[in-house]
Design a protein around this motif. Structure first.
Motif, PDB file in Angstrom:
ATOM      1  N   ASP A  87      12.439   7.433  20.066  1.00 49.77           N
ATOM      2  CA  ASP A  87      13.126   6.175  20.340  1.00 49.77           C
ATOM      3  C   ASP A  87      13.208   5.318  19.086  1.00 49.77           C
ATOM      4  N   THR A  88      12.081   5.148  18.411  1.00 51.48           N
ATOM      5  CA  THR A  88      12.026   4.308  17.215  1.00 51.48           C
ATOM      6  C   THR A  88      10.785   4.674  16.416  1.00 51.48           C
ATOM      7  N   CYS A  89      10.506   3.910  15.391  1.00 55.53           N
ATOM      8  CA  CYS A  89       9.314   4.123  14.579  1.00 55.53           C
ATOM      9  C   CYS A  89       8.839   2.795  14.028  1.00 55.53           C
ATOM     10  N   THR A  90       7.581   2.755  13.623  1.00 51.16           N
ATOM     11  CA  THR A  90       7.096   1.585  12.913  1.00 51.16           C
ATOM     12  C   THR A  90       7.400   1.765  11.434  1.00 51.16           C
ATOM     13  N   LEU A  91       7.359   0.655  10.715  1.00 48.33           N
ATOM     14  CA  LEU A  91       7.642   0.644   9.279  1.00 48.33           C
ATOM     15  C   LEU A  91       6.419   0.112   8.528  1.00 48.33           C
ATOM     16  N   PRO A  92       6.332   0.371   7.224  1.00 48.69           N
ATOM     17  CA  PRO A  92       5.204  -0.158   6.451  1.00 48.69           C
ATOM     18  C   PRO A  92       5.121  -1.682   6.559  1.00 48.69           C
ATOM     19  N   GLN A  93       3.888  -2.187   6.587  1.00 43.44           N
ATOM     20  CA  GLN A  93       3.627  -3.617   6.692  1.00 43.44           C
ATOM     21  C   GLN A  93       2.826  -4.097   5.478  1.00 43.44           C
ATOM     22  N   LYS A  94       2.699  -5.415   5.351  1.00 40.79           N
ATOM     23  CA  LYS A  94       1.989  -6.000   4.205  1.00 40.79           C
ATOM     24  C   LYS A  94       0.569  -5.463   4.064  1.00 40.79           C
ATOM     25  N   GLN A  95      -0.115  -5.260   5.201  1.00 42.19           N
ATOM     26  CA  GLN A  95      -1.505  -4.810   5.132  1.00 42.19           C
ATOM     27  C   GLN A  95      -1.630  -3.317   4.808  1.00 42.19           C
ATOM     28  N   ASP A  96      -0.532  -2.564   4.866  1.00 41.34           N
ATOM     29  CA  ASP A  96      -0.520  -1.162   4.461  1.00 41.34           C
ATOM     30  C   ASP A  96      -0.423  -1.098   2.933  1.00 41.34           C
ATOM     31  N   SER A  97      -0.702   0.054   2.370  1.00 44.58           N
ATOM     32  CA  SER A  97      -0.529   0.231   0.928  1.00 44.58           C
ATOM     33  C   SER A  97       0.106   1.593   0.664  1.00 44.58           C
ATOM     34  N   ALA A  98       0.806   1.684  -0.464  1.00 45.36           N
ATOM     35  CA  ALA A  98       1.473   2.940  -0.807  1.00 45.36           C
ATOM     36  C   ALA A  98       1.689   3.048  -2.306  1.00 45.36           C
ATOM     37  N   THR A  99       1.740   4.292  -2.758  1.00 42.91           N
ATOM     38  CA  THR A  99       2.148   4.621  -4.125  1.00 42.91           C
ATOM     39  C   THR A  99       3.295   5.622  -3.998  1.00 42.91           C
ATOM     40  N   ARG A 100       3.698   6.177  -5.094  1.00 39.99           N
ATOM     41  CA  ARG A 100       4.781   7.168  -5.054  1.00 39.99           C
ATOM     42  C   ARG A 100       4.369   8.414  -4.270  1.00 39.99           C
ATOM     43  N   THR A 101       3.085   8.755  -4.293  1.00 38.31           N
ATOM     44  CA  THR A 101       2.656  10.013  -3.677  1.00 38.31           C
ATOM     45  C   THR A 101       1.556   9.854  -2.642  1.00 38.31           C
ATOM     46  N   SER A 102       1.312   8.640  -2.188  1.00 33.01           N
ATOM     47  CA  SER A 102       0.284   8.459  -1.156  1.00 33.01           C
ATOM     48  C   SER A 102       0.535   7.163  -0.394  1.00 33.01           C
ATOM     49  N   PHE A 103      -0.110   7.046   0.761  1.00 33.67           N
ATOM     50  CA  PHE A 103      -0.039   5.809   1.519  1.00 33.67           C
ATOM     51  C   PHE A 103      -1.293   5.648   2.353  1.00 33.67           C
ATOM     52  N   ASN A 104      -1.552   4.412   2.735  1.00 34.01           N
ATOM     53  CA  ASN A 104      -2.680   4.098   3.605  1.00 34.01           C
ATOM     54  C   ASN A 104      -2.142   3.222   4.734  1.00 34.01           C
ATOM     55  N   LEU A 105      -1.977   3.820   5.884  1.00 33.68           N
ATOM     56  CA  LEU A 105      -1.474   3.129   7.062  1.00 33.68           C
ATOM     57  C   LEU A 105      -2.657   2.451   7.748  1.00 33.68           C
TER      58      LEU A 105
END
Length: 161
Positions: free
Chosen positions: A57-75
Motif C-alpha cells: 500500500d505504502t512505505c515509510t520514509l527516512p526521518q530526522k532521527q534516522d541516519s544514513a550514509t551512501r552505503t548504510s543506514f540506521n532506521l
C-alpha cells in the motif's frame, strides 16, 4: 496498480501488487548522485493467507532521527512503528508491516551481508507472517523473500520511468 508476477522463486509463484505512487517514491529516492545517501523504510500492506500474494500500500520514509550514509543506514524504529500502527488501526487490521525497503548505489542491487543479517532479525521479530524485502538500485528494483532459509530475488525489473 502494477502487478509483479514472478516464477523465479523455487517454491512457486509470488505475486506483488505495487501502486504507482509507491513506485514513484522509490524512483524519486534512487541514489543517482555520488553524494546521495541511502533511503529506506518499512513496507505497509497485506498478504494472502498462504503468502504467495502481497498487496503493498505504502512505505515509510527516512526521518530526522534516522541516519544514513551512501552505503548504510540506521532506521530508528519508533517513528516507523507509529506509522505502521496508524495504518493497522485505520484499516481495522487489514494493513500492517510486510517488510522493508532501501536503496543501493548499484545499477542492479545485490543484498549485502548486513542486509541479510537485518532481514533475518526482521523475520525473527515477525514470526506470524512472511516478509518482503525491496532494494532499489539506480536502474533495477529487486524484491527478495526468504525461501527455505535462503533469500531469493523473486522479482527484478527496471525502475526507470
Amino acid at each position: 496498480m502494477f502487478v509483479l508476477n514472478s516464477e523465479m522463486a523455487t517454491n512457486g509463484k509470488t505475486k506483488v501488487h505495487v501502486p504507482l505512487e509507491l513506485l514513484n517514491i522509490w524512483r524519486d529516492n534512487r541514489q543517482l548522485d555520488k553524494d546521495s545517501h541511502e533511503a529506506f523504510g518499512a513496507l505497509i500492506g497485506s498478504q494472502s493467507e498462504c503468502a504467495s500474494e502481497f498487496w503493498l500500500d505504502t512505505c515509510t520514509l527516512p526521518q530526522k532521527q534516522d541516519s544514513a550514509t551512501r552505503t548504510s543506514f540506521n532506521l530508528r524504529a519508533s517513528h516507523h512503528q507509529r506509522v505502521v500502527d496508524s495504518y493497522f488501526k485505520s484499516s481495522k487490521g487489514t494493513l500492517g508491516y510486510v517488510g522493508t525497503w532501501h536503496t543501493h548505489p548499484q545499477h542492479t542491487p545485490i543484498p549485502s551481508n548486513v542486509d541479510i543479517s537485518d532481514w533475518c532479525e526482521c523475520i525473527k521479530r515477525n514470526p506470524d507472517r512472511r516478509l518482503l524485502f525491496v532494494i532499489i538500485g539506480q536502474v533495477n528494483m529487486c524484491i527478495f523473500r526468504e525461501v527455505e532459509g535462503i533469500f531469493e530475488c523473486v522479482y527484478k525489473e527496471e525502475i526507470d520511468e
